[in-house]
Scaffold this motif. Structure first.
Motif, mmCIF file in Angstrom:
data_model
loop_
_atom_site.group_PDB
_atom_site.id
_atom_site.type_symbol
_atom_site.label_atom_id
_atom_site.label_comp_id
_atom_site.label_asym_id
_atom_site.label_seq_id
_atom_site.Cartn_x
_atom_site.Cartn_y
_atom_site.Cartn_z
ATOM 1 N N GLU A 92 0.828 -1.211 0.000
ATOM 2 C CA GLU A 92 0.000 0.000 0.000
ATOM 3 C C GLU A 92 0.865 1.264 0.000
ATOM 4 O O GLU A 92 0.603 2.197 -0.761
ATOM 5 N N ILE A 93 1.906 1.294 0.851
ATOM 6 C CA ILE A 93 2.683 2.533 0.951
ATOM 7 C C ILE A 93 3.981 2.484 0.154
ATOM 8 O O ILE A 93 4.776 3.415 0.208
ATOM 9 N N GLY A 94 4.189 1.399 -0.588
ATOM 10 C CA GLY A 94 5.328 1.369 -1.496
ATOM 11 C C GLY A 94 6.671 1.163 -0.834
ATOM 12 O O GLY A 94 7.644 1.846 -1.156
ATOM 13 N N VAL A 95 6.749 0.248 0.119
ATOM 14 C CA VAL A 95 8.049 -0.135 0.655
ATOM 15 C C VAL A 95 8.178 -1.644 0.499
ATOM 16 O O VAL A 95 7.177 -2.347 0.366
ATOM 17 N N GLU A 96 9.414 -2.129 0.488
ATOM 18 C CA GLU A 96 9.622 -3.563 0.362
ATOM 19 C C GLU A 96 9.665 -4.170 1.754
ATOM 20 O O GLU A 96 10.513 -3.822 2.566
ATOM 21 N N VAL A 97 8.706 -5.056 2.023
ATOM 22 C CA VAL A 97 8.641 -5.667 3.350
ATOM 23 C C VAL A 97 9.166 -7.100 3.285
ATOM 24 O O VAL A 97 8.733 -7.887 2.455
ATOM 25 N N THR A 98 10.144 -7.422 4.124
ATOM 26 C CA THR A 98 10.605 -8.795 4.270
ATOM 27 C C THR A 98 10.031 -9.309 5.576
ATOM 28 O O THR A 98 10.339 -8.769 6.629
ATOM 29 N N TYR A 99 9.188 -10.327 5.499
ATOM 30 C CA TYR A 99 8.612 -10.896 6.726
ATOM 31 C C TYR A 99 9.247 -12.255 6.927
ATOM 32 O O TYR A 99 8.949 -13.207 6.219
ATOM 33 N N THR A 100 10.186 -12.337 7.856
ATOM 34 C CA THR A 100 10.897 -13.594 8.018
ATOM 35 C C THR A 100 11.242 -13.811 9.486
ATOM 36 O O THR A 100 11.563 -12.870 10.196
ATOM 37 N N GLY A 101 11.121 -15.048 9.926
ATOM 38 C CA GLY A 101 11.410 -15.349 11.325
ATOM 39 C C GLY A 101 11.869 -16.778 11.462
ATOM 40 O O GLY A 101 11.868 -17.535 10.493
ATOM 41 N N PRO A 102 12.261 -17.161 12.674
ATOM 42 C CA PRO A 102 12.716 -18.530 12.879
ATOM 43 C C PRO A 102 11.563 -19.521 12.744
ATOM 44 O O PRO A 102 10.403 -19.150 12.931
ATOM 45 N N SER A 103 11.870 -20.784 12.402
ATOM 46 C CA SER A 103 10.800 -21.767 12.283
ATOM 47 C C SER A 103 10.477 -22.391 13.637
ATOM 48 O O SER A 103 9.493 -23.100 13.770
ATOM 49 N N LYS A 104 11.323 -22.113 14.659
ATOM 50 C CA LYS A 104 10.985 -22.480 16.044
ATOM 51 C C LYS A 104 11.127 -21.215 16.869
ATOM 52 O O LYS A 104 11.929 -20.354 16.537
ATOM 53 N N ALA A 105 10.401 -21.109 17.983
ATOM 54 C CA ALA A 105 10.493 -19.902 18.813
ATOM 55 C C ALA A 105 11.777 -19.929 19.624
ATOM 56 O O ALA A 105 11.766 -19.947 20.842
ATOM 57 N N ASP A 106 12.913 -19.950 18.927
ATOM 58 C CA ASP A 106 14.220 -20.035 19.591
ATOM 59 C C ASP A 106 14.941 -18.700 19.449
ATOM 60 O O ASP A 106 15.124 -18.195 18.344
ATOM 61 N N ALA A 107 15.336 -18.122 20.584
ATOM 62 C CA ALA A 107 15.999 -16.819 20.553
ATOM 63 C C ALA A 107 17.306 -16.878 19.770
ATOM 64 O O ALA A 107 17.664 -15.936 19.073
ATOM 65 N N ALA A 108 18.027 -18.010 19.863
ATOM 66 C CA ALA A 108 19.307 -18.127 19.165
ATOM 67 C C ALA A 108 19.117 -17.983 17.659
ATOM 68 O O ALA A 108 19.837 -17.266 16.974
ATOM 69 N N GLU A 109 18.105 -18.692 17.156
ATOM 70 C CA GLU A 109 17.796 -18.649 15.725
ATOM 71 C C GLU A 109 17.402 -17.227 15.303
ATOM 72 O O GLU A 109 17.799 -16.724 14.258
ATOM 73 N N GLN A 110 16.622 -16.582 16.163
ATOM 74 C CA GLN A 110 16.138 -15.243 15.842
ATOM 75 C C GLN A 110 17.298 -14.235 15.783
ATOM 76 O O GLN A 110 17.342 -13.384 14.897
ATOM 77 N N VAL A 111 18.231 -14.362 16.716
ATOM 78 C CA VAL A 111 19.382 -13.456 16.730
ATOM 79 C C VAL A 111 20.180 -13.597 15.438
ATOM 80 O O VAL A 111 20.575 -12.611 14.819
#
Lengths: 355, 338
Positions: free
Chosen positions: A87-106
């Motif tokens: 809608e507002i013309g920005v490129e959004v990357t939506y990506t996260g870990p496949s498990k709720a693991d803080a290590a993976e997220q970092v």
């Protein structure tokens, strides 16, 4: 030597496959980058990708990182974030870990810094663990936001998107509980995990509010953790019902808790004796609300949460400052307190919602 | 030339892995030179790799004996949590140096205790390693959750951050620790008498025992080694994340098994090399980071890593069968000629 050559070729094939698959799955932008990759150098594949995704000029790249991907709640917030990006013309990357693991997220945050995004909005699995990674982002000149749950360092965060004013939401939950069970009797609290800061905050506010406003309500036991699992909420509820025969109400503070509790209530046929209320995604709550095992569910609009995160990130990237009278397109109800932006009041889901 | 040939034969598997590593590196470098080949990204990969690397080395030792260590991630987090309690105490805040040393000591103590539990039950009582470590996995997780109540422990002295975030001559400290651990693992497993006993036990425990190897003591030490590697990984993790919590690194369990198997260690035990595991960890690291940097969907990354694993295993199996067949043919030809 032949063997080596064969393995090299296989590796090349795996990668070209990956690039093609990325195209079909992630929509236009990755497809364009895949074709750009095919034409050898591809200095900046993603830049060539933007026009194809129909996202306008795409000056900004905003990364939105959920706690994990693949559960309904974070799929919906992701849909909202991506739609807002278009809608507002920005490129959004939506990506996260496949498990709720803080290590993976970092690790993913560190990789996003390498990718060269302009803003990172993270829903931290752990409020402290992401701090060193966000410091690196900050040093690289990246705008840092948190959403869904706060990061444990206010100085680092340019804007914190809260779904709800915690106190108001907690009081709302008790009001709803009273509406469903009456203003006296035994009740119990289910929560996702004892270490989730936002859930703990709600429970604290809710307990204080209940004690003051409804003195005849009696909390039978400490909040019961359910590992953010519906199955766990279900079995804990069965135990509760057995242990406290006079129980009249259950309030759940993670989106899976009311569903699991309702499942147990339905199985035991206790719809009329025990009221269940709590936070739940609208679509998931429907079947339980319709048969009366779940009385009232309430939640912020999940898609709006993702969308607001992206829009505030863009607002900051444009060089604006957060203020009480800032205007975000499509969000008339937001309020601002310091660097915290509140989405607005929750939505209630009752039998009338689904008619 | 002959020396090269024997080298090629002896380290065929490691050479193939190294070629895959280089090929993947070049491909990613071509696809995203401005993102993948930056000093920042290379440095960040070097500080990310040691966590998985250390756990994989620990896992590898267990698999070499024909066992398995499913509790490895929770050993890492449990020792990290004990170290975190020491680090966040008032004592460590005033006596930083001694505090950090005590924290490392606490982590090592937990490593030895957990290793003794795993190794003791496996070696001396004789329960299958998979079952024992499945049990201790839940046990250690339970203990860790209970003492932390599921919460995070934070508030470490600033100096401790250097362990996970510092640089020496431009090389991240975790990488230096990892390199030290690789050398130690190589010397212990491939160059020491105990190491030979580990391989012998893995090949055929009965034969090893009748050859005078004390297989029980050997296996016990393997699980202590495994725990110590995990604990070093746990220390790096809590330093990198500035806090300790029970579920840090829980996604590493399957990844470390994959890395070990990809590195050429036989899941039946007895075969495998430290350097193979190290290169395999490197491959997994550059593939995940590379694809993240390219902005590819997280699930696809899992799919690709799975595909590479299956592909390498299939090629390895087929080439082994081919070489067996050639050997048979060559022998048959010899017999025919006589």
């Amino acid at each position: 030597m032949k063997k080596l050559l064969a393995i090299l070729l296989a590796a090349v094939m795996v990668f070209s496959l990956a690039a093609c698959a990325g195209g079909t799955d992630a929509g236009g932008s990755a497809a364009a980058s895949a074709s750009a990759e095919a034409s050898a150098p591809a200095a900046d594949a993603s830049d060539t990708g933007e026009p194809a995704s129909g996202a306008g000029d795409g000056d900004y790249k905003i990364a939105v990182v959920p706690k994990l991907i693949g559960i309904p709640y974070f799929t919906q917030t992701g849909d909202g974030a991506k739609a807002a990006g278009d809608e507002i013309g920005v490129e959004v990357t939506y990506t996260g870990p496949s498990k709720a693991d803080a290590a993976e997220q970092v690790k993913m945050i560190e990789d996003l810094i390498a990718q060269g995004v302009d803003a990172i909005a993270v829903a931290p699995n752990d409020p402290a663990a992401v701090v060193p990674a966000l410091e690196k982002a900050k040093n690289a000149g990246i705008v840092c936001l948190d959403w869904d749950a706060p990061v444990d360092n206010e100085k680092l965060i340019d804007a914190s998107i809260h779904q709800i004013e915690d106190k108001e939401f907690a009081e709302h939950s008790i009001d709803m509980l009273v509406e469903a069970m009456g203003d006296s009797g035994d009740y119990a609290i289910l929560t996702g995990s004892l270490s989730a800061p936002n859930q703990n905050l709600w429970i604290d506010y809710a307990k204080t509010y209940a004690a003051e406003k409804y003195p005849n309500l009696n909390l039978v036991t400490d909040p019961i953790p359910t590992e953010e699992k519906q199955q766990e909420a279900y079995s804990k509820t069965l135990d509760l019902v057995k242990a406290y025969p006079d129980l009249k109400g259950i309030v759940g503070y993670a989106t899976v808790c009311p569903l699991g509790a309702a499942q147990a209530i339905r199985e035991k046929g206790l719809q009329d004796q025990i009221a269940v209320v709590g936070t739940a995604v609208k679509e998931d709550a429907q079947e339980f609300i319709e048969d009366g095992s779940l009385d009232i569910a309430f939640l912020w609009n999940t898609q709006d949460l993702g969308a607001l995160t992206v829009k505030v990130a863009k607002y900051l990237l444009d060089g604006n400052e957060l203020s009480n009278d800032m205007v975000i397109d499509g969000f008339p109800d937001i309020s601002v307190d310091g660097n915290v932006v509140y989405l607005g009041p929750p939505e209630d889901y009752t039998k009338d919602t689904y008619k | 030339m002959k020396a090269f040939k024997t080298l090629k034969e002896k380290y065929a598997n490691e050479l193939t892995l190294a070629c895959i590593f280089i090929a993947v590196f070049i491909i990613l470098g071509i696809l995203a030179p401005d993102k993948f080949l930056t000093a920042y990204n290379l440095g960040s990969m070097m500080s990310q790799m040691p966590e998985l690397g250390l756990l994989s080395l620990g896992m590898m030792a267990a698999i070499l004996t024909g066992g398995m260590n499913l509790s490895i991630c929770y050993i890492a987090s449990l020792s990290g949590i004990f170290a975190a309690y020491v680090l966040s105490s008032d004592f460590a805040a005033t006596n930083v140096g001694i505090g950090i040393a005590a924290a490392i000591g606490a982590a090592m103590l937990i490593a030895v205790i957990t290793g003794l539990i795993n190794g003791g039950v496996i070696a001396y009582i004789g329960v299958a390693a998979m079952l024992v470590t499945l049990g201790t996995m839940t046990l250690f997780q339970g203990i860790a959750t209970n003492i932390t109540q599921g919460g995070a422990i934070s508030g470490f002295p600033e100096e401790f951050m250097a362990l996970g975030g510092g640089n020496v001559f431009g090389i991240p400290v975790p990488m230096l620790i990892y390199i030290g651990a690789i050398i130690a693992a190589y010397l212990l497993l491939e160059r020491s008498a105990w190491g030979s006993r580990v391989y012998m036990t893995g090949c055929n425990e009965t034969a090893a025992r009748f050859s005078g190897v004390n297989t029980k003591a050997t296996v016990l030490k393997v699980y202590i080694f495994s725990s110590v590697m995990a604990a070093i990984g746990g220390l790096i993790m809590i330093s990198r994340y500035n806090s300790a919590r029970v579920d840090y690194g829980s996604s590493y369990l399957m990844m470390s098994i994959s890395a070990v198997v990809l590195g050429g260690t036989s899941i039946m035990g007895g075969h495998g090399s430290v350097i193979g595991t190290v290169i395999a960890v490197g491959i997994i690291q550059i593939v995940t980071t590379g694809l993240n940097v390219l902005g590819i969907n997280r699930y696809l990354i899992d799919i690709i890593i799975g595909a590479i694993l299956i592909g390498v295993l299939a090629i390895r199996f087929l080439s082994r069968r081919l070489s067996d067949r050639n050997l048979v043919k060559a022998r048959a030809a010899k017999v025919g000629a006589q």
